[in-house]
Design an enzyme around this catalytic site. Structure first.
Site, PDB file in Angstrom:
ATOM      1  N   GLU A 424      80.797  92.130  34.343  1.00 37.26           N
ATOM      2  CA  GLU A 424      81.406  91.508  33.160  1.00 37.26           C
ATOM      3  C   GLU A 424      81.404  92.533  32.046  1.00 37.26           C
ATOM      4  O   GLU A 424      80.397  93.193  31.806  1.00 37.26           O
ATOM      5  CB  GLU A 424      80.615  90.294  32.656  1.00 37.26           C
TER       6      GLU A 424
HETATM    7  C1  NOJ Z   1      78.290  85.894  29.878  1.00 34.34           C
HETATM    8  C2  NOJ Z   1      78.666  84.768  30.773  1.00 34.34           C
HETATM    9  O1  NOJ Z   1      78.291  85.110  32.067  1.00 34.34           O
HETATM   10  C3  NOJ Z   1      80.138  84.405  30.737  1.00 34.34           C
HETATM   11  O2  NOJ Z   1      80.289  83.189  31.363  1.00 34.34           O
HETATM   12  C4  NOJ Z   1      80.640  84.374  29.328  1.00 34.34           C
HETATM   13  O3  NOJ Z   1      81.998  84.045  29.274  1.00 34.34           O
HETATM   14  C5  NOJ Z   1      80.394  85.707  28.684  1.00 34.34           C
HETATM   15  N1  NOJ Z   1      78.985  85.968  28.654  1.00 34.34           N
HETATM   16  C6  NOJ Z   1      80.913  85.819  27.283  1.00 34.34           C
HETATM   17  O4  NOJ Z   1      80.119  85.097  26.415  1.00 34.34           O
END
Ligand code: NOJ
Length: 539
Positions: A424
């Site tokens: 991410e």
């Molecule tokens: C981490 C989380 O895993 C995800 O679900 C979220 O959208 C992002 N942070 C952004 O806040």
């Protein structure tokens, strides 16, 4: 001596003293990483690097079940702790919830459409446990839930997109919370039962698994601060107990995959950990360097150290929590201990390093209070934002691109040069920003370049990059006030139309160079190909 970065000189001269006072082993990665970067000028830090990632690099985008699916009670889906929480008035700004969200449960084709247009190689999504097992246990199996994920997986494969599946992205079946949730040790076997079913059902096609998403957030925000469900406020004890169960559950599931499925399915399995980069307030003051290292150990090391190193918690944590517990008059440390057998069961239970990263904090040493007992106070440090970097729509999440390169180098040094997937990375903009999200383009451009520097210059094995997120979605405690999406979603329209933002055009052609003509050409190419598409069917 002139060529040696100052920080190394300081460490060399103080090493003896600190070895004497406590375990220093965990500092190695930090020292090596700082040696590499402490001499960098601001200009060098920000300089743009031209290059390419190695062949086979996996570009992807992400989502998670509760954030996008909606259909919260369709086709026998059971409620999760997020349904319970958001449906309680006052929990989320505007009383918003994931009841409908992007309605992806009914709009799979539209999601495929965006994924194809982006030409990504991979899509990271999560399985809603209570859509598959409405009450969390196998006998309640809902075939409709299984069918939905089969359609999703088959559709992705038909378009040559690799599914990357998170088994748990925070939406615990409410029925399992009623048994005590992750504080209950029985959850280890119960989670294993669910994962075993998922491997047996989807593992012929899914080759990239992650057990938990951000276990740190589950343990600390869910059971310490009590900000997210299940909203348990027990900051001194529960996070450590919960993390202990999560680590054991992860290891158990890894072994299930290893013993029963790996030979026939040939996939990979890991856990998605989250980490900010933590920079010391002053790299020339050893106490601050130690504080920054401690912060990393308490956050990332809490989970990574047992799994990627030796089956046990970082020395810094054992030392800090042990000492504090003693001063608090407790007979045992609030940090639980693993048995030798558990350590060998946990050690090495990940095939690659998956890390979610958003920002950088600045740490400095502080002696924090003993009462009340808290995981936070156990750190003995204070954190601040990196004030020289642009702020974003979320407080405390400044865009500090250079922190990503440092974090990747730290992981390389600390955990024995693993293959790393950035699972991410992305930035929030106010949801009033629709398609013109220049800030996000800048964020991706600079963060991806730092990942490139880590790969190309520093030799970090960066294997993939997942942009967060495919589209605007339910952003947890922020509801729909901010969006991380490459695509805008109109949540006021029952059809939830998706529209590509400027950043989607950028992400589609990750190699484009800052020049009006090039970007205009590529933008029109993208628009020609995608938007005509989206205005026809993505409505
Ligand atoms: C981490 C989380 O895993 C995800 O679900 C979220 O959208 C992002 N942070 C952004 O806040």
């Amino acid at each position: 001596m002139a060529a040696v970065p100052l920080v190394l000189r300081v460490l060399v001269t103080t090493r003896h003293m600190w070895t004497h006072r406590g375990p220093l082993q965990h500092l190695n990665g930090y020292i090596l990483r700082l040696g590499k970067f402490s001499h960098q000028s601001k200009f060098q830090r920000k300089m743009y690097h031209y290059g390419t990632f190695p062949q086979g690099f996996s570009w992807g985008v992400s989502s998670s079940a509760y954030q996008i699916e909606g259909a919260w009670n369709a086709d026998r889906k059971g409620p999760s702790i997020w349904d319970t929480f958001t449906q309680k008035p006052g929990s989320i700004p505007g009383n918003s919830s994931g009841d409908v969200a992007c309605d992806s449960y009914h709009r799979l084709e539209e999601d495929f459409y965006m994924l194809r247009a982006l030409r990504v190689k991979s899509y990271r999504f999560s399985l809603s446990w209570s859509r598959i097992f409405p009450n969390g246990r196998h006998p309640s199996l809902s075939q409709n839930g299984v069918d939905y994920y089969n359609r999703l997986i088959d559709g992705l494969l038909a378009y040559n997109i690799t599914p990357m599946v998170t088994l748990y992205h925070w939406d615990l079946p409410q029925a399992l919370q009623d048994l005590g949730g992750w504080e209950n040790i029985d959850m280890i076997n119960i989670f294993n039962e669910f994962c075993d079913f998922c491997f047996a059902t989807f593992g012929d096609r899914v080759k990239f698994w992650m057990t938990f998403n951000q276990p740190h957030t589950i343990a600390w925000s869910g059971y310490g601060l009590g900000e997210i469900p299940p909203n348990v406020k027990n900051p001194g004890i529960a996070p450590y107990r919960v993390a202990h169960n999560l680590i054991k559950a992860h290891a158990k599931v890894y072994h299930t995959y290893d013993d029963k499925y790996r030979a026939s399915q040939g996939g990979l399995i890991s856990i998605a950990l989250n980490a900010d980069w933590i920079e010391p307030k002053d790299v020339n003051i050893f106490r601050e360097v130690l504080a920054a290292d401690r912060a990393l150990q308490f956050k990332l090391g809490w989970f990574a150290h047992p799994i990627f190193k030796n089956g046990d918690y970082p020395d810094a944590m054992k030392w800090q929590v042990g000492n504090k517990s003693e001063l608090q008059g407790l007979s045992n440390s609030r940090l639980p201990a693993f048995t030798e057998q558990e350590k060998s069961f946990i050690r090495g239970t990940a095939d690659m390093f998956c890390v979610n990263h958003y920002t950088t904090q600045i740490a400095r040493h502080a002696t924090l209070r003993l009462s009340p007992q808290s995981y936070k106070y156990d750190h003995d440090l204070l954190e601040a934002e990196e004030s020289g970097s642009p702020s974003t729509a979320i407080t405390n999440q400044r865009a500090v691109a250079w922190g990503l390169r440092r974090l990747l180098n730290w992981i390389k040094e600390e955990y024995g040069d693993p293959e790393i997937y950035i699972t991410e990375n992305g930035v929030a903009t106010d949801s009033k920003t629709t398609w013109d999200d220049t800030g996000r383009v800048f964020y991706y451009k600079t963060y991806i370049d730092e990942a490139l520097k880590a790969s190309d210059i520093d030799g970090v094995k960066v294997k993939g990059y997942i942009a967060t997120s495919l589209m605007d979605s339910f952003e947890w405690l922020n509801g729909y006030k901010v969006g991380f999406g490459l695509h805008h979603v109109d949540f006021t329209n029952p059809n939830r139309p998706r529209t590509p933002k400027y950043s989607a055009h950028f992400y589609f052609r990750k190699d484009f160079i800052w020049s009006v003509s090039t970007s205009r050409w590529k933008r029109s190419q993208y628009l020609g190909q995608v938007c005509s598409h989206s205005s026809q069917s993505v409505q």
